[in-house]
Design an enzyme around this catalytic site. Structure first.
Site, PDB file in Angstrom:
ATOM      1  N   CYS A  95       0.808  -1.228   0.000  1.00 10.68           N
ATOM      2  CA  CYS A  95       0.000   0.000   0.000  1.00 10.68           C
ATOM      3  C   CYS A  95       0.836   1.270   0.000  1.00 10.68           C
ATOM      4  O   CYS A  95       0.373   2.320  -0.460  1.00 10.68           O
ATOM      5  CB  CYS A  95      -0.925   0.028   1.215  1.00 10.68           C
ATOM      6  SG  CYS A  95      -1.759  -1.530   1.538  1.00 10.68           S
ATOM      7  N   HIS A 347      -8.634   3.083  -3.092  1.00  9.44           N
ATOM      8  CA  HIS A 347      -7.238   2.806  -2.729  1.00  9.44           C
ATOM      9  C   HIS A 347      -6.599   1.931  -3.798  1.00  9.44           C
ATOM     10  O   HIS A 347      -6.384   0.741  -3.583  1.00  9.44           O
ATOM     11  CB  HIS A 347      -7.223   2.125  -1.358  1.00  9.44           C
ATOM     12  CG  HIS A 347      -5.882   1.701  -0.857  1.00  9.44           C
ATOM     13  ND1 HIS A 347      -4.689   2.238  -1.303  1.00  9.44           N
ATOM     14  CD2 HIS A 347      -5.534   0.764   0.083  1.00  9.44           C
ATOM     15  CE1 HIS A 347      -3.688   1.659  -0.683  1.00  9.44           C
ATOM     16  NE2 HIS A 347      -4.172   0.761   0.161  1.00  9.44           N
ATOM     17  N   CYS A 377      -1.015   2.847   6.484  1.00  5.11           N
ATOM     18  CA  CYS A 377      -0.695   1.494   6.913  1.00  5.11           C
ATOM     19  C   CYS A 377      -0.343   0.672   5.683  1.00  5.11           C
ATOM     20  O   CYS A 377      -0.660   1.039   4.549  1.00  5.11           O
ATOM     21  CB  CYS A 377      -1.850   0.872   7.674  1.00  5.11           C
ATOM     22  SG  CYS A 377      -3.379   0.684   6.723  1.00  5.11           S
TER      23      CYS A 377
END
EC number: 2.3.1.16
Length: 391
Positions: A95, A347, A377
């Site tokens: 991520c 995302h 995160c």
């Protein structure tokens, strides 16, 4: 403000409109084309930047296979005005990939290994699914909880540990859509969205200059009606309080302060510090806490010195504990994700790090802030943070 010659400054930022992965605007656009279009347009609007000066194109991408394989950074760069003499590398920190791309460029500039970089990232989750080609090692369960690779369950765990209720999560989800819609209506995304051609729901080609992921009709009642997405027995995390699966790309031009001065460019911001940190994979969403604490210490700042935060909204159940332990939960409405977040915008893994960083810089510019933190995160238990100062 006086800058050191090797300070790292952000010159410009742009992103694509965020598209739904299922039948969305980017359904007929490849990830490399999306990336190349974005890079080209950003360079076009920065006429003082010579593409031949680009040392490296550093591009985040998580699932590096199919159209995203074989070094998509180089693939995209070859389709832009950047000459073949410039290099390209693709990076993955899941991520946090495109924020890692920014950090890699920053570290190169700080050590004299280049002056001008193009950084960012892409993820076309509609064309390359999240689990395509992934083959987790079964032995990993000897070292970490078996569910650590299931992001939704780690969010459930973190929410339970911190006493986060379903109602709090739903309210956070509604807030994300409301703020993103408000930012759209008020033109707050105008400086960051670079229009792209895509296809509407009827199959007609059109130019998109807005995110199609935002649902302004979202209410507490509509979210309360959703079933748990990951733990059917007693779970609190739903699709409505999780980041959307979307397609998108983001891009930044970064350079040394000396080169920006030589070119007569007024930067948006300077990087004051960077950090990564690890946490137990079972609570992977907690990573922004130690990463931000480390970055603030390196910058010589305290949490109260920060005017605005952009925290990637992987899950409401993850974001709220982070804000609580960073001691900014009570200041959320004044300081955190003022234009919504990933619950509304989505995302796209490789895109998000540069996306939230650029959105933060726009929030700081529009609201007069001095210091900002972008943090997120990372799956399997990491966090990444960047402290920016507006110049």
């Amino acid at each position: 403000m006086s800058l050191n010659p090797r300070d790292v400054v952000i010159v410009d930022f742009g992103r694509t409109p965020m598209g739904r992965s299922k039948g969305g605007m980017h359904r007929n656009t490849r990830a490399e084309d999306m990336s190349a279009h974005l890079i080209s347009k950003l360079l076009e609007r920065n006429t003082k930047v010579d593409p031949a000066e680009v040392e490296d194109v550093i591009w985040g991408c998580v699932n590096q296979t199919l159209e995203q394989g074989w070094n998509i950074a180089r693939m995209a760069s070859l389709m832009t005005q950047i000459p073949h003499t410039s290099a390209g590398q693709t990076v993955s920190r899941l991520c946090g990939s495109s924020m890692s791309a920014l950090h890699t460029a920053a570290q190169a500039i700080m050590t004299g290994n280049g002056d001008v970089f193009v950084v960012g990232g892409v993820e076309h989750m509609g064309h390359v699914s999240m689990m395509h080609g992934v083959d987790p090692n079964p032995h990993m369960s000897l070292y970490a909880a078996k569910a650590s690779g299931m992001m939704g369950l780690t969010a459930e765990m973190l929410g339970k540990m911190h006493g986060i209720t379903r109602e709090q999560q739903d309210a956070f989800g509604v807030r994300s859509h409301q703020l993103a819609h408000k930012a759209t209506v008020e033109g707050k995304f105008k400086d960051e969205i670079i229009p792209m051609q895509g296809y509407d729901e009827n199959g007609f080609l059109k130019t998109f200059d807005y995110d199609e992921t935002i649902r302004p009709e979202t209410t507490l009642e509509s979210l309360a009606a959703l079933k748990p997405a990951f733990n059917p027995k007693g779970g609190t995390v739903t699709a409505g309080t999780s980041s959307q699966i979307t397609d998108g790309a983001s891009c930044m031009i970064v350079m040394s302060a000396q080169r920006a001065q030589d070119l007569g460019i007024q930067p948006l911001a300077v990087i004051r510090s960077m950090a990564v940190a690890g946490v137990d994979p079972a609570i992977m969403g907690y990573g922004p806490v130690p990463a931000t604490q480390k970055a603030l210490k390196r910058a010589g700042l305290g949490i109260n010195d920060i005017d605005f935060f952009e925290l990637n909204e992987a899950f409401a159940a993850q974001a709220l504990p982070v804000l609580k332990d960073l001691k900014v939960l009570d200041k959320m409405n004044e300081k955190v994700n003022l234009h919504g977040g990933a619950i509304a915008l989505g995302h796209p893994f490789g895109c998000s790090g540069a996306r939230i960083s650029g959105t933060l810089l726009n929030v700081m510019k529009q609201n007069g802030g001095t210091f900002g933190v972008a943090t997120m995160c990372i799956g399997l238990g990491q966090g990444i943070s960047t402290v920016f100062e507006r110049v």
